[in-house]
Design a protein around this motif. Structure first.
Motif, PDB file in Angstrom:
ATOM      1  N   ASN A   1      78.742  56.396  -5.547  1.00  0.00           N
ATOM      2  CA  ASN A   1      79.503  57.352  -6.257  1.00  0.00           C
ATOM      3  C   ASN A   1      80.024  58.451  -5.337  1.00  0.00           C
ATOM      4  O   ASN A   1      81.057  59.027  -5.551  1.00  0.00           O
ATOM      5  CB  ASN A   1      78.333  58.107  -7.179  1.00  0.00           C
TER       6      ASN A   1
ATOM      7  N   ARG B   1      86.893  50.155  -8.866  1.00  0.00           N
ATOM      8  CA  ARG B   1      86.419  49.298  -9.821  1.00  0.00           C
ATOM      9  C   ARG B   1      86.276  47.755  -9.244  1.00  0.00           C
ATOM     10  O   ARG B   1      85.222  47.271  -9.586  1.00  0.00           O
ATOM     11  CB  ARG B   1      87.264  49.246 -11.096  1.00  0.00           C
TER      12      ARG B   1
ATOM     13  N   GLU C   1      79.615  49.705  -8.306  1.00  0.00           N
ATOM     14  CA  GLU C   1      78.299  50.545  -8.671  1.00  0.00           C
ATOM     15  C   GLU C   1      78.584  51.902  -9.027  1.00  0.00           C
ATOM     16  O   GLU C   1      77.876  52.477  -9.699  1.00  0.00           O
ATOM     17  CB  GLU C   1      77.438  50.182  -7.441  1.00  0.00           C
TER      18      GLU C   1
ATOM     19  N   ASN D   1      80.349  55.238 -10.752  1.00  0.00           N
ATOM     20  CA  ASN D   1      80.643  55.151 -12.278  1.00  0.00           C
ATOM     21  C   ASN D   1      81.917  55.995 -12.559  1.00  0.00           C
ATOM     22  O   ASN D   1      82.039  57.216 -12.041  1.00  0.00           O
ATOM     23  CB  ASN D   1      79.239  56.152 -12.674  1.00  0.00           C
TER      24      ASN D   1
ATOM     25  N   ASP E   1      76.148  49.399 -21.089  1.00  0.00           N
ATOM     26  CA  ASP E   1      75.183  50.185 -20.356  1.00  0.00           C
ATOM     27  C   ASP E   1      75.960  51.171 -19.283  1.00  0.00           C
ATOM     28  O   ASP E   1      75.374  52.176 -18.609  1.00  0.00           O
ATOM     29  CB  ASP E   1      74.420  49.202 -19.406  1.00  0.00           C
ATOM     30  N   ARG E   2      77.088  50.602 -18.767  1.00  0.00           N
ATOM     31  CA  ARG E   2      78.085  51.550 -17.789  1.00  0.00           C
ATOM     32  C   ARG E   2      78.894  52.477 -18.551  1.00  0.00           C
ATOM     33  O   ARG E   2      79.659  52.788 -17.951  1.00  0.00           O
ATOM     34  CB  ARG E   2      78.763  50.317 -17.140  1.00  0.00           C
ATOM     35  N   GLY E   3      78.374  53.012 -19.755  1.00  0.00           N
ATOM     36  CA  GLY E   3      79.225  53.978 -20.493  1.00  0.00           C
ATOM     37  C   GLY E   3      80.568  53.348 -21.125  1.00  0.00           C
ATOM     38  O   GLY E   3      80.613  52.277 -21.583  1.00  0.00           O
TER      39      GLY E   3
ATOM     40  N   ARG F   1      84.315  52.499 -22.216  1.00  0.00           N
ATOM     41  CA  ARG F   1      85.644  52.329 -21.416  1.00  0.00           C
ATOM     42  C   ARG F   1      86.710  52.528 -22.525  1.00  0.00           C
ATOM     43  O   ARG F   1      86.831  51.515 -23.445  1.00  0.00           O
ATOM     44  CB  ARG F   1      85.442  50.774 -21.012  1.00  0.00           C
TER      45      ARG F   1
ATOM     46  N   GLY G   1      79.587  44.520 -14.588  1.00  0.00           N
ATOM     47  CA  GLY G   1      79.080  44.704 -15.970  1.00  0.00           C
ATOM     48  C   GLY G   1      79.904  43.751 -16.949  1.00  0.00           C
ATOM     49  O   GLY G   1      80.566  42.951 -16.708  1.00  0.00           O
TER      50      GLY G   1
END
Ligand SMILES: Nc1ncnc2c1ncn2[C@@H]1O[C@H](COP(=O)(O)O)[C@@H](O)[C@H]1O
Ligand SMILES: Nc1ncnc2c1ncn2[C@@H]1O[C@H](COP(=O)(O)O)[C@@H](O)[C@H]1O
Ligand SMILES: Nc1ncnc2c1ncn2[C@@H]1O[C@H](COP(=O)(O)O)[C@@H](O)[C@H]1O
Ligand code: NA
Ligand code: NA
Ligand code: NA
Lengths: 341, 97, 341, 97, 97, 341
Positions: free
Chosen positions: C96, C301, C306, C308, D42-44, D46, D84
């Protein structure tokens, strides 16, 4: 009626492209302007008309007659749904009559724009034919009241909830059908069309001539050309709905055709009483006589979901809109010219 | 692989937030939304024709544990009853990664 | 700081439309410019700014100071992620922090364009306020280095792979997490934004005045109007992300707000050392102070999945971008005017 | 009719080529891709919001023979783990034409 | 809940009206259409690339009573044979509202 | 051949953007103009070229030579598929040969537009270099005949239906493969491209100079800039299909490259016999030499679904189109200048 006005109107590029769209739909061409292009074009048109109106408003003087016009506009938009509702109740149930009434109380921005375009194409040297920038404000003010009135009508005259399915309904009786007023008012006053129009109007007022000069090559110069493209799509969409007319019945179609000149005449009468110029009078007529097919349907789907959009959208889009932009606009101007003469 | 339930909901795009909120309220946090969907059902044909997006549908697909289906359905049913739509439930295997 | 600069900026049509977009999102209007319209508009803006920069570059003389500016630009873009990374590591894990550092090292083309628009709206007669076409080249050169540095940081400081799930993982250990350098460099230097910008710049250099005359009614005249429409959408998008801010925490928000004037000051310092004019200085400040939300997120991406995006995109889009276009640009110009006086 | 397996994969559009290549590498040549899909997991969340398409998902649907599912899943799992996504497998009948 | 059949048809968008007409002709009035779908099958890859929409697919999903599947399939098969495409049938539960 | 013509052409902005698109695709950039933007742009281009052609047609005098050109155009469009079919049958089965023949008999509007653009960029003072508005009518007339001829060829030479699968086929034998003539003719004459082009041409004829003035800031002034954006996308699309070439084989590629100058020469010969100017001759050459990738593929998918679009679209889009707009146009003009001298 001066038939040359009608022919003049039918020969403007915008109306010819509308006709081309209708033709393409009738011969079942695969021509299409797929989403979100039409939505984009409609945001553009609203932004352009709003900005130009705001700038014009800034350039002109505001006197009491302007305030009176704006009040009259709001009044027309709130009053026409009332009588429409009771007439429509002869044929329709409460939700459908209310949604249709709201549709016809509100306005069609594209009809307004087409009328502006028509006035412009007359190339009249008489300043009374140039409408004031405040007419855009009048349009903005007429979008929402009809929505509120329509929902109130639907609510007030609502039949009591049917109990037959209450056993299978997991929600308590009172929860269903309750109006979410916050949502309704947001939908009425903050829907996309209203926001863009009012916002652009205010921005048009806020910026100076330098600001306007910098953006008008985009929002003003190409405007009439973009309108052609948009009306091409409107022709396609309107004509593709023609087949739905059968299911609507002749009395609804009669309402859709007759209410337009009737409401427009109301607008003309008000304009005459207020003593405004021919340009303003035509636009007020067109606002009163036109019916919504964007803002109101969106609001009705949320607030009166029991109403069938196959009725109210079809009527406003496939009957009233084509009537107004082809025959209505020159007809209303002919009436005005006769009265004002 | 893990057996789960696959819920598939068609709803007017303008009402989609209600469905998603209903799912979230019972603990379903995974879902996928397909926009720009048209269709036909009891309440007539819904085209995505120009002008207004008011008659567009969307499809919400969610894979969730069997135990969450009943509470989710309880919340979604009244939305469908009021605004129209469709809800299907079927079996699937979830590939855990 | 001269408050009139701030007010001048807030009254440009583009910023007013950004505000309208924010307002629409805050009142939860259904207003939207659906995809792919925003993507289309952003390709248009990059193409337009690139072509114009190329033509201006051709018209002007290139001397060593230009080469120095370009080198300084690349240097800023490669250096700012480094210190950002270590500051951000105080609060964030490696992926991050690296993605965020890359985001803030790279640039925002729309912020650049808004600054150009602002300079233009000042109507200054001082030629030092007219930035050179090579500033577009500087922008193009600043997009990619930060991406490479960010990925290198993520890789160099990566924690050793966790073994807990290796049994269920059918791929050999070394296969996961390996950088595909070909892909990374392609993403850094050939992503859509870079290609359109650099390509249009080169085309602007290649064509002659006749060629430019033939296309400028599309790529130059309506430019500022299109920017309004694009910023309307940016306002919507930025404000809709505001709700995600809560999850990001105050220290990140502080970084997003403070790094902008800090990096911009670096840019101003460099510009001052190089002795360029006020226009060039402002653009260098804006490039250094802005953060990417298109090219870098797309690259991250792929290369640092990994990380966010809810953090780095939210920060750059919902905090740094609005700060820069409303307060930042006039602030940086005020600093420059004080220093250059 | 022939019983087959229906695989349904949600993945970031930027990673879709990897999934399709994985499918092809094990011999699955028939698939359908739905673009412009949003969702939450899980990763928010989109969204397909303006500006960048970097957070768009897509859905890949493939009907294939049961014997191909295991090798396909083996290839797809690490992609989902890294970037993901979601993979469901269910039963269906294929109408042969 | 009521057990129903879920039909899922992939067909070139230009041929979609034929499929919908076929469904209607046997009494299937509920369906959902997802446009802008690409894919790959026996007849090669169908991209939604610029210029022409002639190679776009769409997906038609219909939940219907088991008794309607056979007549629907009978009508749809020749369309798929002539123009290419895919038809899957699976089981699902319909949430009645 | 005058090499400066070639270089002039390669330096026009439109061709440079085509090259940029090709480059982006070759380096596998993620650059894209997603649907429906390209479709929207192509409707715009057809509308613009149709309107302008109509207006020019109105301004000029129509004599018999114009009628002869139009007849020659239709003749070329109907004749070229015939010989193409028999040549292609050497390598392809009936449906594929017929679809390919139709593709090459019909025309590419964007090639035509690029040629107009090129003529314009020459800035010639010789009026013979300014093509007549009737050339747009010629283009419109050439879209459809090839479709009809292609379908007739496919039908006439169709192999008898295979019986092997008749048992599993629930339809009676005669039902499969029957031509739906209503649908075919609708597809040939009323497909979206033809409707927009012919409709805009007629509207261009119908409106007066005032009407044209009102829309030309949208449909004329920005035209060449929009063409750049469209060719950027065409470059992407064409180059992304290059990988499909392998599957097509060298003889097909030879056909795609050789048929262009061959058919163009036919067009030049006809133009020479008719004694038209250089501008008209170039456009007739380009119409004859170009191949369709919008209207015809759409029609073939309906009428000859057995043909593989991976062949006929790939050839016209990835080989013939790039050849024509880069090398073909200046080459044909060089030939014309040599002959006309
Ligand atoms: N049986 C069905 N199968 C698939 N989709 C359906 C079905 N019934 C309804 N839908 C979808 O749900 C939307 C609303 O349905 P309704 O409320 O029945 O009009 C329709 O526009 C369709 O998209
Ligand atoms: N349980 C689920 N049901 C449906 N879609 C899901 C689910 N979980 C994840 N997804 C989809 O897969 C995408 C990536 O998921 P994740 O990697 O879990 O964030 C999400 O944006 C959703 O579109
Ligand atoms: N096995 C499959 N799984 C999913 N989609 C398929 C499959 N086969 C074909 N399709 C879809 O159907 C379209 C036409 O298939 P085809 O006629 O086999 O070329 C393809 O472009 C795909 O979108
Ligand atoms: Na009204
Ligand atoms: Na920066
Ligand atoms: Na040809």
């Amino acid at each position: 009626m001066d038939v040359s006005l009608l022919l003049d109107n039918l020969r403007t590029p915008a109306i010819l492209f509308f006709g081309l769209g209708v033709f393409a739909a009738v011969v079942r061409s695969d021509l299409a302007l797929p989403q979100p292009i039409p939505k984009f074009l409609s945001v553009y048109l609203l932004m352009a008309i709003g900005l130009h109106g705001g700038v014009e408003l800034m350039r002109s003087e505001i006197d009491t007659s302007v305030v009176l016009i704006l009040l009259a506009a709001v009044g027309l938009s709130a009053a026409t749904p009332l009588w429409s509702f009771f007439v429509l109740r002869l044929k329709l149930d409460v939700p459908n009559a209310a949604a249709m009434a709201a549709t016809y109380g509100s306005i069609s921005a594209v009809t307004f724009i087409t009328a502006t375009n028509f006035l412009d194409s007359l190339n009249s040297t008489d300043p009374a034919y140039t409408p004031g920038g405040y007419m855009v404000a009048a349009m903005a003010l007429m979008e929402s009241p009809a929505i509120v009135v329509g929902v109130l009508l639907a609510r007030y005259f609502a039949s009591p909830a049917k109990d037959s399915d209450s056993s299978s309904d997991p929600l308590p009786q009172e929860d269903r059908g309750k109006i979410d007023w916050g949502e309704l008012l947001r939908e009425a006053f903050f829907n996309g069309a209203v926001i863009v129009l009012v916002g652009s109007l205010l921005i048009g007022i806020a910026i100076d001539e330098k600001g306007w000069d910098s953006i008008q090559p985009f929002v003003y110069t190409p405007f009439k050309g973009v309108l052609c493209l948009f009306l091409l799509d409107m022709g396609l969409v309107a004509a593709r709905r023609l087949s739905d007319l059968r299911r609507c019945g002749p009395s609804l179609i009669a309402f859709a055709i007759l209410s337009a000149p009737l409401h427009a005449s109301l607008g003309i009468a008000v304009a005459w009483l207020l003593g405004v110029g021919q340009g303003d009078a035509l636009l007020l007529a067109v606002l009163a006589g036109s019916a919504s097919y964007i803002a109101v349907p969106a609001a009705m789907r949320l607030a009166v979901p029991e109403a069938n959009p196959g009725l109210y959208v079809t009527m406003s889009l496939a009957v009233t809109f084509p009537f107004n932009i082809t025959v209505g606009i020159p007809l209303y101007l002919a009436i005005i010219e006769a009265l004002w003469a | 692989m893990k057996p789960i339930k696959r819920m598939e909901i068609v709803i007017g795009t303008v009402h989609a937030d209600r469905v998603i909120e209903a799912l979230r309220s019972v603990g379903v946090t995974g879902y996928t939304v397909i926009n720009g969907v048209s269709g036909s059902g009891d309440r007539g044909t819904r085209r995505i024709d120009g002008v207004s997006g008011a008659f567009e549908n969307c499809m919400v697909i969610s894979a969730c544990d069997e135990s969450l289906v009943d509470p989710a359905v309880k919340k979604i049913k009244p939305i469908l009853k009021r605004f129209g739509g469709l809800c299907l439930v079927s079996d699937a295997q979830w590939i855990m990664h």
